[in-house]
Scaffold this motif. Structure first.
Motif, short mmCIF file in Angstrom:
data_model
loop_
_atom_site.label_atom_id
_atom_site.label_comp_id
_atom_site.label_asym_id
_atom_site.label_seq_id
_atom_site.Cartn_x
_atom_site.Cartn_y
_atom_site.Cartn_z
N GLU A 323 0.68 -1.13 0.09
CA GLU A 323 0.19 -0.10 -0.01
C GLU A 323 0.91 1.33 0.02
O GLU A 323 0.42 2.18 -0.26
N ALA A 324 2.14 1.09 0.10
CA ALA A 324 3.08 2.37 0.44
C ALA A 324 3.54 2.80 -0.77
O ALA A 324 3.65 3.98 -0.94
N GLY A 325 3.45 2.08 -1.93
CA GLY A 325 3.82 2.31 -3.11
C GLY A 325 5.25 2.14 -3.36
O GLY A 325 5.85 1.97 -2.47
N VAL A 326 5.57 2.47 -4.32
CA VAL A 326 7.09 2.24 -5.10
C VAL A 326 7.58 3.74 -5.20
O VAL A 326 7.30 4.48 -6.35
N HIS A 327 8.59 4.46 -4.51
CA HIS A 327 8.87 5.83 -4.54
C HIS A 327 10.50 5.90 -4.51
O HIS A 327 11.29 5.05 -3.88
N LEU A 328 10.79 6.85 -5.35
CA LEU A 328 12.33 7.45 -5.16
C LEU A 328 12.27 8.66 -3.94
O LEU A 328 11.50 9.64 -3.92
N VAL A 329 12.90 8.55 -2.97
CA VAL A 329 13.26 9.60 -2.12
C VAL A 329 14.35 10.47 -2.41
O VAL A 329 15.60 10.03 -2.57
N THR A 330 14.27 11.65 -2.73
CA THR A 330 15.10 12.63 -3.41
C THR A 330 15.97 13.07 -2.20
O THR A 330 15.74 13.00 -1.28
N ARG A 331 17.16 13.66 -2.76
CA ARG A 331 17.97 14.39 -1.87
C ARG A 331 17.25 15.43 -0.68
O ARG A 331 17.80 15.91 -0.08
N ALA A 332 16.32 16.07 -1.52
CA ALA A 332 15.59 17.01 -1.01
C ALA A 332 14.52 16.37 0.07
O ALA A 332 13.78 17.21 0.57
N ASP A 333 14.33 15.04 0.12
CA ASP A 333 13.55 14.37 0.82
C ASP A 333 12.02 14.39 0.47
O ASP A 333 11.18 14.49 1.04
N SER A 334 11.92 14.49 -0.74
CA SER A 334 10.44 14.53 -1.47
C SER A 334 10.33 12.99 -2.04
O SER A 334 11.51 12.36 -2.20
N ARG A 335 9.19 12.69 -2.05
CA ARG A 335 8.92 11.26 -2.59
C ARG A 335 8.25 11.21 -3.98
O ARG A 335 7.13 12.01 -4.10
N ILE A 336 8.85 10.46 -5.15
CA ILE A 336 8.37 10.42 -6.17
C ILE A 336 8.08 9.31 -6.77
O ILE A 336 9.00 8.16 -6.80
N PRO A 337 6.91 9.23 -7.20
CA PRO A 337 6.54 7.72 -7.48
C PRO A 337 7.47 7.09 -8.75
O PRO A 337 8.01 7.85 -9.68
N ILE A 338 7.85 6.14 -8.65
CA ILE A 338 8.80 5.28 -9.78
C ILE A 338 8.09 4.85 -10.80
O ILE A 338 7.25 3.83 -10.40
N THR A 339 8.32 5.18 -11.90
CA THR A 339 7.61 4.46 -13.19
C THR A 339 8.78 4.02 -14.04
O THR A 339 9.89 4.43 -13.90
N ALA A 340 8.52 2.86 -14.61
CA ALA A 340 9.59 2.30 -15.52
C ALA A 340 9.70 3.01 -16.90
O ALA A 340 8.76 2.97 -17.66
N GLN A 341 10.90 3.71 -16.83
CA GLN A 341 11.25 4.33 -18.18
C GLN A 341 12.43 3.66 -18.87
O GLN A 341 12.89 4.39 -19.71
N GLY A 342 12.84 2.38 -18.82
CA GLY A 342 14.00 1.65 -19.31
C GLY A 342 13.62 1.25 -20.50
O GLY A 342 12.66 1.63 -21.06
N TRP A 343 14.51 0.21 -21.06
CA TRP A 343 14.24 -0.30 -22.26
C TRP A 343 12.83 -0.94 -22.57
O TRP A 343 12.26 -1.71 -21.89
N LYS A 344 12.12 -0.46 -23.63
CA LYS A 344 10.73 -0.99 -23.85
C LYS A 344 10.69 -1.50 -25.16
O LYS A 344 10.74 -0.71 -26.15
N ASN A 345 10.69 -2.96 -25.22
CA ASN A 345 10.22 -3.38 -26.69
C ASN A 345 9.02 -3.00 -27.37
O ASN A 345 8.08 -2.78 -26.63
N PHE A 346 9.06 -3.03 -28.53
CA PHE A 346 7.91 -2.58 -29.41
C PHE A 346 7.57 -1.14 -29.37
O PHE A 346 6.39 -0.78 -30.20
N ASN A 347 8.21 -0.31 -28.64
CA ASN A 347 7.83 1.18 -28.66
C ASN A 347 8.65 1.61 -29.99
O ASN A 347 9.77 1.29 -30.25
N ALA A 348 7.91 2.72 -30.38
CA ALA A 348 8.44 3.40 -31.53
C ALA A 348 9.90 4.39 -31.10
O ALA A 348 9.49 4.88 -30.09
#
Length: 348
Positions: A323-348
């Protein structure tokens, strides 16, 4: 060795499929006791007795996964093996055999395939795997390589992606982002070469990151190290598609959340300086770059003392309830949801 310009070029059609296979595989030596029969029959014969077997396969396609304008064929052969055995190590297993299949167009002379297989042979020797078979065929679209890796697991030591539990520590080996930034350097120099073929780039400052792209290493050493430390990860995955994608895979399959701390992500100085040169955020590169082939895993907090001082490991976060989700805790101590932006097959 000086190349003889007058040496007659051997065409692949003259050799034929079976002659080509014989020629390219004649130097492979079988080292594994489990290899009963390798190349040369309708199928390989393996004997593993009471061990569990793991199998993984990858397909590399010219123009999609590699660019031969800056990827030497020997390096390509080496890397093709590495990316496959890395998946075996991500299961906490030992790689034992591989099969190699290629589809090749008639623009490639025999010497090119010899270089490719020299890289495969070198990697097979370093990672102690037997090349036990495969296939060759023709292609109208360049070069395609498919490698299947086989490994063994002893004493129920296998590690899946779905074992992470709340309060586990999130750990990564090595450093991240180097392969992606090495690719940026190679792509930049390719464009410079198109404009001025006589240009001689100074790549010395980028040696480390270019090697991370052209000749990565799978973390076979980590499997032995974990065993020596008496640490069995609760979940594990190799970083091929980028840290963000792999964290999401682990969390989704384990039904957990995660906090990843930006300040803990390991970056080589060469990655940081090259990111500054390209005006790219180094955290973004580490999260989304991919092809580092490091291992990402989770361990119980009870194992903290076993790994905390080891230079091969960096604790970069911890696992939480789903329920807590998946987050990046930044150096400024803010929480940003992590999204998958790596290699994606079949994307143009």
């Amino acid at each position: 060795m000086i190349e003889d310009k007058n040496q007659e070029r051997i065409s692949l059609s003259d050799l034929g499929e079976f002659g080509l296979i014989d020629h390219l595989t004649k130097n492979f030596v079988m080292k594994q006791k489990s290899t009963i029969k390798g190349v040369g029959d309708d199928a390989a014969v393996l004997e593993f007795k009471n061990k569990k077997i793991v199998v993984s396969t990858d397909l590399l396609i010219e123009g999609v996964h590699f660019d031969l304008s800056y990827m030497p064929l020997k390096h390509l052969g080496y890397k093709a093996v590495v990316v496959n055995v890395s998946d075996i190590f991500a299961m906490n297993a030992t790689a034992t055999q591989i099969t190699v299949s290629i589809a090749v167009s008639n623009r490639f002379p025999l010497e090119a395939l010899e270089a490719l297989y020299a890289g495969i042979e070198t990697a097979a020797s370093i990672y102690n795997v037997d090349v036990i078979g495969g296939d060759t065929t023709s292609s109208t679209k360049g070069l395609l390589i498919s490698i299947t890796a086989i490994g063994t697991i002893e004493d129920n030591s296998e590690v899946y992606r779905n074992g992470a539990k709340p309060n586990d520590l999130l750990v990564v080996t090595g450093d991240l982002g180097g392969a992606y930034m090495g690719l940026q350097i190679l792509e930049r120099e390719k464009e410079v070469f198109k404009v001025n073929p006589n240009s001689q780039p100074d790549l010395e400052p980028y040696t480390y990151i270019i090697e991370r792209q052209l000749k990565p290493e799978a973390r076979q050493d980590i499997i032995k190290l974990l065993k020596d430390l008496d640490v069995k990860p609760s979940s594990m995955i190799d970083i091929s598609d980028g840290l963000s994608s792999e964290i999401i895979h682990l969390c989704k399959q384990s039904q957990v959340g995660c906090d990843l701390y930006e300040e803990k992500i390991p970056l080589d100085p060469a990655v940081i300086s090259t990111c500054e040169e390209f005006n790219i955020d180094s955290t973004t590169v580490a999260l989304n770059g991919g092809e580092d082939y490091e291992l990402l895993f989770t361990v119980s907090q009870e194992d903290y003392l076993k790994i905390k001082a080891n230079p091969n490991f960096t604790i970069i976060g911890f696992i939480k309830e789903k329920e807590a989700g998946v987050h990046l805790v930044t150096r400024a101590d803010s929480r940003i949801p992590i999204t998958a932006q790596g290699w994606k097959n079949f994307n143009a």
